[in-house]
Design a protein around this motif. Structure first.
Motif, PDB file in Angstrom:
ATOM      1  N   PHE A  85       1.069  -1.229  -0.188  1.00  0.00           N
ATOM      2  CA  PHE A  85       0.166  -0.067  -0.026  1.00  0.00           C
ATOM      3  C   PHE A  85       0.829   1.140  -0.167  1.00  0.00           C
ATOM      4  CE2 PHE A  85      -3.407  -2.821   1.863  1.00  0.00           C
ATOM      5  CZ  PHE A  85      -4.245  -2.803   0.788  1.00  0.00           C
TER       6      PHE A  85
ATOM      7  N   LEU B 164       2.118   2.593  -3.181  1.00  0.00           N
ATOM      8  CA  LEU B 164       1.071   3.561  -4.098  1.00  0.00           C
ATOM      9  C   LEU B 164       1.428   5.087  -4.235  1.00  0.00           C
ATOM     10  CD1 LEU B 164      -2.361   2.058  -2.875  1.00  0.00           C
ATOM     11  CD2 LEU B 164      -0.978   1.370  -5.162  1.00  0.00           C
ATOM     12  N   ALA B 165       2.161   5.390  -2.938  1.00  0.00           N
ATOM     13  CA  ALA B 165       2.568   6.826  -2.866  1.00  0.00           C
ATOM     14  C   ALA B 165       3.764   7.013  -3.947  1.00  0.00           C
ATOM     15  CB  ALA B 165       3.019   7.195  -1.683  1.00  0.00           C
TER      16      ALA B 165
ATOM     17  N   ILE C 219      -1.536  10.854  -2.256  1.00  0.00           N
ATOM     18  CA  ILE C 219      -1.721   9.420  -2.438  1.00  0.00           C
ATOM     19  C   ILE C 219      -1.422   8.779  -0.931  1.00  0.00           C
ATOM     20  CG2 ILE C 219      -1.004   7.255  -3.387  1.00  0.00           C
ATOM     21  CD1 ILE C 219      -0.977   8.738  -6.015  1.00  0.00           C
ATOM     22  N   GLY C 220      -0.582   9.173  -0.533  1.00  0.00           N
ATOM     23  CA  GLY C 220      -0.066   8.570   0.779  1.00  0.00           C
ATOM     24  C   GLY C 220      -0.992   8.884   1.904  1.00  0.00           C
TER      25      GLY C 220
ATOM     26  N   THR D 258      -4.222   9.544   1.531  1.00  0.00           N
ATOM     27  CA  THR D 258      -5.372   9.016   1.253  1.00  0.00           C
ATOM     28  C   THR D 258      -5.379   7.344   1.762  1.00  0.00           C
ATOM     29  OG1 THR D 258      -5.861  10.212  -0.533  1.00  0.00           O
ATOM     30  CG2 THR D 258      -7.043   8.312  -0.553  1.00  0.00           C
ATOM     31  N   THR D 259      -4.241   6.622   1.447  1.00  0.00           N
ATOM     32  CA  THR D 259      -3.815   5.291   1.646  1.00  0.00           C
ATOM     33  C   THR D 259      -3.942   5.174   3.202  1.00  0.00           C
ATOM     34  OG1 THR D 259      -2.582   5.217  -0.401  1.00  0.00           O
ATOM     35  CG2 THR D 259      -2.310   3.436   1.336  1.00  0.00           C
ATOM     36  N   CYS D 260      -3.444   6.037   3.871  1.00  0.00           N
ATOM     37  CA  CYS D 260      -3.250   5.944   5.334  1.00  0.00           C
ATOM     38  C   CYS D 260      -4.796   6.138   5.992  1.00  0.00           C
ATOM     39  CB  CYS D 260      -2.354   6.795   5.978  1.00  0.00           C
ATOM     40  SG  CYS D 260      -0.690   6.519   5.537  1.00  0.00           S
TER      41      CYS D 260
ATOM     42  N   SER E  85      -6.588   2.984   5.418  1.00  0.00           N
ATOM     43  CA  SER E  85      -6.065   1.801   6.174  1.00  0.00           C
ATOM     44  C   SER E  85      -6.981   0.867   7.123  1.00  0.00           C
ATOM     45  CB  SER E  85      -4.613   1.928   6.723  1.00  0.00           C
ATOM     46  OG  SER E  85      -4.951   2.821   7.814  1.00  0.00           O
TER      47      SER E  85
ATOM     48  N   LEU F 101       2.101   1.302   8.076  1.00  0.00           N
ATOM     49  CA  LEU F 101       1.934   1.925   7.030  1.00  0.00           C
ATOM     50  C   LEU F 101       2.328   3.619   7.196  1.00  0.00           C
ATOM     51  CD1 LEU F 101       0.444   1.969   4.258  1.00  0.00           C
ATOM     52  CD2 LEU F 101      -1.829   2.105   5.343  1.00  0.00           C
TER      53      LEU F 101
ATOM     54  N   VAL G 127       4.913   5.000   4.367  1.00  0.00           N
ATOM     55  CA  VAL G 127       4.440   6.275   3.552  1.00  0.00           C
ATOM     56  C   VAL G 127       5.445   7.428   3.918  1.00  0.00           C
ATOM     57  CG1 VAL G 127       2.377   8.046   3.277  1.00  0.00           C
ATOM     58  CG2 VAL G 127       1.919   5.373   3.401  1.00  0.00           C
TER      59      VAL G 127
END
Length: 313
Positions: free
Chosen positions: A214, A217-218, A263-264, A266-268, A271, A289, A293
């Protein structure tokens, strides 16, 4: 992946640099042919070595598991190498956005569909069937992607090119420094989970691997921007327009940092959804994560400097 990265011995990077400044179809075909011949020589030697290890594995004390792994590696690394070479040829000719569609979009989608169909048909899945299916699909998509258009035209001309062994040897010598960088990066990415297994156990490794997937992605914007500006950077450097090349990298760096941060974050934020799907035993992913990130975003701060460095080599 490691062998596919190693097989061209840096000639793929040199080809990308030269194609970025070439306006001649014949010159592009010559570069393509020379790079594929160089890769074929190295890949042939690697294939013989792997098959020798498989056949003589019992005498050398290799376990059955290692012999199977080496055999599957020998079957898969050549299609992967061809895929990488097609991408390097396609980037300066078709553009980065179009160049990666077959392998980054079509290949995973087709592979998942086939795996789903085999599952519904209750076909017994093994490492052999999965590896051969993936290699076969990869070769089919590779052949489909070079059958027509500008890329197909260059490949058809490249087939007719005559490459001497001296040219291959010179390309190997010139491309060796690129190999060290590419192989070192690939080894770091692939060997890190093995280190965690040896020190922390399989449970921690599973959590780390999921978090790393994940967090990566960043880092996608930086990789894409590196490839997008490489042809332009190479042309500017060849024309001694170093200030313009530096400005291009600097302006692109801000975009890479902004996209990576967005992106980072949003991913966190999302999560917890992944943790809910995986179960409470994976609750440690959140902290891992965030740290990964942050590291990925920091890595994007210099921007696509690799493109400038490679153009200046």
């Amino acid at each position: 992946v490691l062998l596919a990265t190693f097989a061209p011995l840096g000639s793929d990077r040199i080809m990308l640099r030269n194609l970025s400044t070439s306006n001649s179809t014949e010159a592009a075909a010559q570069e393509t042919a020379q790079t594929h011949h160089t890769t074929a020589v190295v890949a042939g030697l690697l294939f013989v070595f792997l098959m020798t290890a498989v056949i003589g594995g019992n005498a050398a004390g290799l376990s059955d598991g290692w012999q199977v792994t080496l055999f599957l590696t020998a079957m898969m690394f050549i299609p992967v190498a061809l895929t990488y070479l097609r991408q390097w040829v396609a980037v300066p000719i078709l553009g980065a956005r179009v160049a990666f569609i077959p392998e980054q979009t079509i290949l995973p989608l087709v592979f998942m569909i086939i795996l789903g169909m085999l599952k519904l048909l209750r076909f017994p899945m093994t490492a052999f069937s999965a590896a051969f299916s993936f290699a076969g699909i990869m070769l089919a998509i590779w052949f489909w992607s070079i059958r027509g258009g500008a890329l197909g035209h260059i490949y058809r001309i490249a087939i007719r090119q005559k490459i001497t062994f001296g040219a291959v040897r010179q390309r190997l010598k010139t491309g060796l420094p690129f190999t060290g960088v590419a192989l070192g990066t690939a080894m770091l990415q692939r060997s890190l989970p093995l280190v965690i297994v040896a020190t922390c156990g399989f449970s921690a490794t599973a959590q780390f691997s999921i978090a790393l997937s994940f967090a990566n992605l960043a880092g996608i914007p930086l990789g894409i921007l590196n490839l997008c500006i490489l042809p332009r950077c190479t042309m500017l450097v060849r024309n001694s327009q170093l200030d313009e090349a530096g400005c291009l990298v600097s302006s692109t760096a801000g975009m890479a940092l902004l996209l990576s941060t967005a992106i980072g974050m949003t991913t966190c934020v999302l999560s917890p959804v992944a943790i809910q799907m995986l179960g409470e035993s994976y609750s440690g992913i959140s902290l891992i994560l965030w740290l990964l990130v942050i590291a990925t975003v920091i890595d994007s701060i210099p921007g696509p400097s690799v493109a400038l460095l490679q153009a200046m080599h």
